[in-house]
Design a protein around this motif. Structure first.
Motif, PDB file in Angstrom:
ATOM      1  N   ALA A  75       0.458  -0.943   0.145  1.00 19.04           N
ATOM      2  CA  ALA A  75       0.118   0.243  -0.221  1.00 19.04           C
ATOM      3  C   ALA A  75       0.716   0.556   0.134  1.00 19.04           C
ATOM      4  CB  ALA A  75      -1.184  -0.110   1.568  1.00 19.04           C
ATOM      5  N   ASP A  76       2.414   1.140   1.164  1.00 18.11           N
ATOM      6  CA  ASP A  76       3.025   2.672   0.501  1.00 18.11           C
ATOM      7  C   ASP A  76       3.636   2.189  -0.970  1.00 18.11           C
ATOM      8  OD1 ASP A  76       2.821   2.325   3.797  1.00 18.11           O
ATOM      9  OD2 ASP A  76       4.689   1.608   3.438  1.00 18.11           O
ATOM     10  N   VAL A  77       3.722   1.474  -1.236  1.00 20.74           N
ATOM     11  CA  VAL A  77       4.239   2.051  -2.919  1.00 20.74           C
ATOM     12  C   VAL A  77       3.247   1.961  -4.207  1.00 20.74           C
ATOM     13  CG1 VAL A  77       6.301   0.673  -1.670  1.00 20.74           C
ATOM     14  CG2 VAL A  77       4.621  -0.321  -3.479  1.00 20.74           C
ATOM     15  N   CYS A  78       1.930   1.782  -4.009  1.00 26.19           N
ATOM     16  CA  CYS A  78       0.755   1.760  -4.495  1.00 26.19           C
ATOM     17  C   CYS A  78       0.666   3.072  -5.278  1.00 26.19           C
ATOM     18  CB  CYS A  78      -0.145   1.389  -4.449  1.00 26.19           C
ATOM     19  SG  CYS A  78      -1.477   1.430  -5.516  1.00 26.19           S
TER      20      CYS A  78
END
Lengths: 128, 253, 418
Positions: B125-128
């Protein structure tokens, strides 16, 4: 090609302020099949105009908020409006024919059934 | 004396990174409902989920037999992922898989199911870039396939190889589990079942047909079976050093 | 003979211009065909899979994007560091930079699982994602360097070009930091998860970008028969030595740090010793072709003064750069994730073993599309904009050109006594 003609006709019609095309002078007006039951979740006119807004809003509520069982679920569209699939190789009842009727006419492509099944549970023998 | 916080999951770090951005994100993503916490208890299906609940899973590897894959089969049946007609085996979906582990120095071996670990701080979710990978308020990590563009950065970031990319057109999906070409998918913790008050399919199958090694429940509710159990036995998280604070806990190694 | 350097567009006509253009067009058609096929059939026809999810297209795309920021070097040196002799080359430097970036981005976008959802990427942002930052960095970079180009070319705006050059320079550093950080911020992969990735990518970008720019200059001047003096090329040679040396230095540091930490020992063993194709590409490609060979050619007294050797060394630097990207991107994914440190793991999904990846022709075609788009933009810009110096003669560039040997010796003596 028929899509393009349809769009052009609509544009011409709008431009001239003419009455909508009638049978015989080009692409016939879409005639989506009636769903089962007496009444859709909103009046038919409202649904025709706003169904995409309802679906978009519902989709975010369901995916992110876990809200289920409210009235604008795509699953319920499929249950009421599935008709025999227009493709000869498919025997199931699906939403393709119903959606295609207007969407082809208006040349608007839809992206729902790349992921969502268009088949009604009645036709596949009922999984939930 | 200064006492340094040595917990790897120090939430301060997260606050540092996320705090300033959260304001912008709230305004940017109107689709995500931010709801005040309410008392724990059964939720009406028409109400949004809240963080009063934190769904979790305890897997007892002492009861998990090598070679047993009832959980995997149940997941495949439930969600309809299996050998796709065109995809090579390494392109097929893997929502849950059995992993055999052995300590080469002692010979101790165990077996466990590996799936999305439903991290509290999910790297996916951090990198999306679009926010398609997200964590629901109740801790379930999901992909919103409506806004997934198929960049696969979440797959690169996931430490557990828990995500799959759909490599070809899919037909015959389950109505409650949409899947489609060009998007990423993973274990949903059977969110459709959980929302209906049921347990995930793998847990059900393990209890019915295998060693009853999986326990599902609300980690936030001290009265739940899972909360009581993890207060009594030693548990660990896979790659706990990464500080992701997963919702899936293991016992037995 | 010209009395000074004028910026001009390519005066080529007929077959000598449209012939090469047709080849580029053909390459673009083939690339678009590959992209269409990949999108239509899905990634099932590629070598990519659920363990190596970023494949050859990403090697090309990241390479082009990294080279793009480096191609701006020459403009930066002229505007930011005030070196007058690079000024005639600054506009072309921004054109090459923009072209490489657009080529790289095209590949990246066309490889998406849902390229049709590009508008989603533009309207939904997760501000914690490096990718989302990069979308801003890339678009911002294009806007900034195009403004910079305009300010250099529009006489009335020229006083502002220096400021725009500084902004462009700082932005390009941020951009490559962002690109390198795509890998640096991945916590669980042995190959990535290191802050050194960002500065390392910046030094890589200096080398790849300058090598690409040098080849564009040599190619354009050869094509049009304009005078290319040794002064420019020899300056580029000195910078290439420095940047390739710097790249090698960062590579050594990256691996030394990893070798010192036992937790990374397995990864280092994989890349340096027994990783098969990845080990071969590292030693022969990245190190041999990318560092050792160019440095030898650029330093050896027998070869360093030849223009064709300098061009050849630039090609080697680009090839070595592609090998580096392959090792970094694909090698980094092929190496198994460490689920249980110190344990042996096995599963039906290649846990504990190296993942396989074989590039498909579709991916290579899509990757080459990026190069073709970049070339097309460079050629069309050079044809339509006044960005190509009509000559790069030493007479105008070398401040010592008109001095006699005696005068030069006198200057050297003065410098020594000082």
């Amino acid at each position: 090609m028929t899509r393009l003609t349809g769009v052009l006709l609509v544009c011409v019609g709008l431009a001239l302020g003419a009455v909508p095309a009638v049978a015989g002078d080009g692409v016939p007006l879409p005639m989506p099949a009636r769903g089962t039951g007496d009444q859709c979740v909103e009046p038919t006119e409202t649904m025709r105009r706003n169904h995409m807004e309802y679906l978009l809003h519902q989709r975010d509520d369901t995916v992110h908020g876990g809200i289920r069982g409210t009235k604008y679920a795509l699953k319920d569209c499929v249950e009421c409006h599935a008709t025999p699939d227009p493709r000869p190789e498919v025997t199931a009842h699906t939403l393709y024919g119903f959606c295609r009727e207007c969407h082809d006419y208006a040349a608007v492509s839809i992206d729902c059934f790349g992921c969502h099944t268009p088949e009604s549970t009645a036709s596949e023998g009922g999984a939930e | 004396m200064t006492r340094y916080n040595d917990r790897p999951d120090d939430p301060d770090r997260r606050r540092l990174l996320g705090g300033a951005l959260a304001v912008a994100a709230t305004a940017i993503a109107p689709g995500i409902l931010l709801v005040a916490p309410r008392a724990a208890g059964a939720r009406m299906p028409t109400e949004p989920v809240t963080d009063a609940v934190r769904w979790g899973l305890l897997i007892d590897t002492t009861k998990c037999e090598a070679g047993c894959d009832h959980c995997v089969a149940a997941c495949q049946t439930e969600h309809g992922w299996t050998d796709e007609p065109l995809s090579r085996p390494d392109q097929d979906a893997q929502w849950i898989r059995k992993v055999e582990v052995r300590d080469p120095r002692t010979g101790y071996a165990f077996s466990l199911p590996m799936m999305c670990q439903h991290c509290e701080y999910p790297p996916c979710a951090d990198v999306c870039p679009t926010g398609a990978s997200f964590k629901r308020a109740d801790g379930i990590v999901l992909v919103d396939k409506h806004i997934c563009i198929g960049c696969r950065y979440c797959m690169v970031a996931c430490p557990y190889k828990a995500r799959s990319f759909v490599h070809e057109d899919i037909e015959g999906q389950k109505a409650y589990s949409p899947r489609g070409k060009g998007t990423v998918e993973s274990c949903t913790l059977c969110v459709h079942r959980v929302d209906a008050g049921r347990v995930p399919a793998c847990v059900e199958a393990c209890a019915a047909r295998a060693g009853d090694a999986m326990l599902f429940g609300d980690l936030n509710d001290p009265e739940s079976a899972i909360a009581k159990r993890i207060s009594q036995i030693a548990t660990t998280r896979i790659r706990a050093d990464l500080g992701l604070h997963q919702g899936v806990l293991y016992h037995g190694f | 003979m010209s009395k000074r350097i004028n910026l001009d567009h390519l005066g080529l006509q007929g077959i000598s211009f449209y012939g090469p253009l047709a080849w580029i067009g053909l390459l673009i058609l083939v690339g678009l065909g590959c992209a269409y096929t990949m999108e239509h059939s899905g990634h099932v026809i590629t070598g990519m899979n659920n363990q190596v999810m970023w494949g050859t297209p990403h090697v090309f795309a990241v390479f082009l994007i990294v080279a793009a920021s480096g191609a701006l070097n020459v403009a930066s040196i002229s505007s930011v560091f005030g070196k007058q002799m690079y000024k005639p080359l600054a506009p072309l430097s921004t054109v090459v930079s923009a072209a490489l970036l657009v080529g790289g981005l095209a590949v990246l976008v066309l490889d998406l699982g849902r390229p049709d959802r590009l508008t989603v990427a533009m309207t939904h942002y997760n501000f914690k994602s490096i990718f989302a930052w990069n979308i801003y960095l890339y678009i911002g970079f294009l806007l900034i360097i195009l403004t910079y180009l305009w300010m250099m070319m529009e006489r009335r705006m020229q006083p502002h070009a220096h400021g725009a050059g500084i902004v462009a320079f700082l932005w390009r550093l941020a951009l490559t930091t962002g690109t390198g950080s795509i890998f640096g911020f991945v916590i669980a992969r042995q190959a990535y998860d290191a802050a050194i990735m960002a500065p390392m990518f910046i030094v890589f970008s200096f080398a790849y970008g300058l090598a690409a720019f040098n080849l564009v200059i040599m190619g354009l001047y050869n094509w049009t028969g304009r005078e290319l003096g040794s002064f420019v090329t020899y300056r580029f040679r000195s910078m290439l030595r420095l940047f390739v040396g710097g790249s090698a230095y960062f590579t050594v540091i990256y691996h030394l740090t990893n070798l010192y930490a036992p937790e990374h020992a397995a990864w280092e063993r994989f890349i340096l010793l027994d990783g098969g194709i990845y080990t071969a590409l590292f030693w022969l490609g990245q190190v041999g072709i990318g560092y050792v060979a160019p440095l030898l050619l650029l330093f050896h007294p027998g070869t360093r003064d030849s223009f064709s050797v300098i061009a050849g060394a630039s090609v080697l630097i680009l090839l070595g750069g592609m090998a580096q990207m392959y090792v970094t991107i694909i090698g980094g994914q092929a190496f198994p994730l460490l689920l249980f440190p110190g344990m042996e793991v096995s599963s039906g999904f290649a846990d504990g073993v190296v993942a396989s990846y074989v590039p498909s022709m579709w991916e290579v075609g899509l990757g080459l599309l990026g190069f073709a788009i970049a070339l097309l933009i460079i050629v069309l810009s050079a044809k339509t904009l006044r960005v190509v110096p009509d000559n790069l003669s030493n007479r105008f560039l070398d401040p010592d050109h008109d001095k006699t040997q005696a005068e030069l010796a006198e200057e050297r003596a003065l410098a020594q006594s000082a």
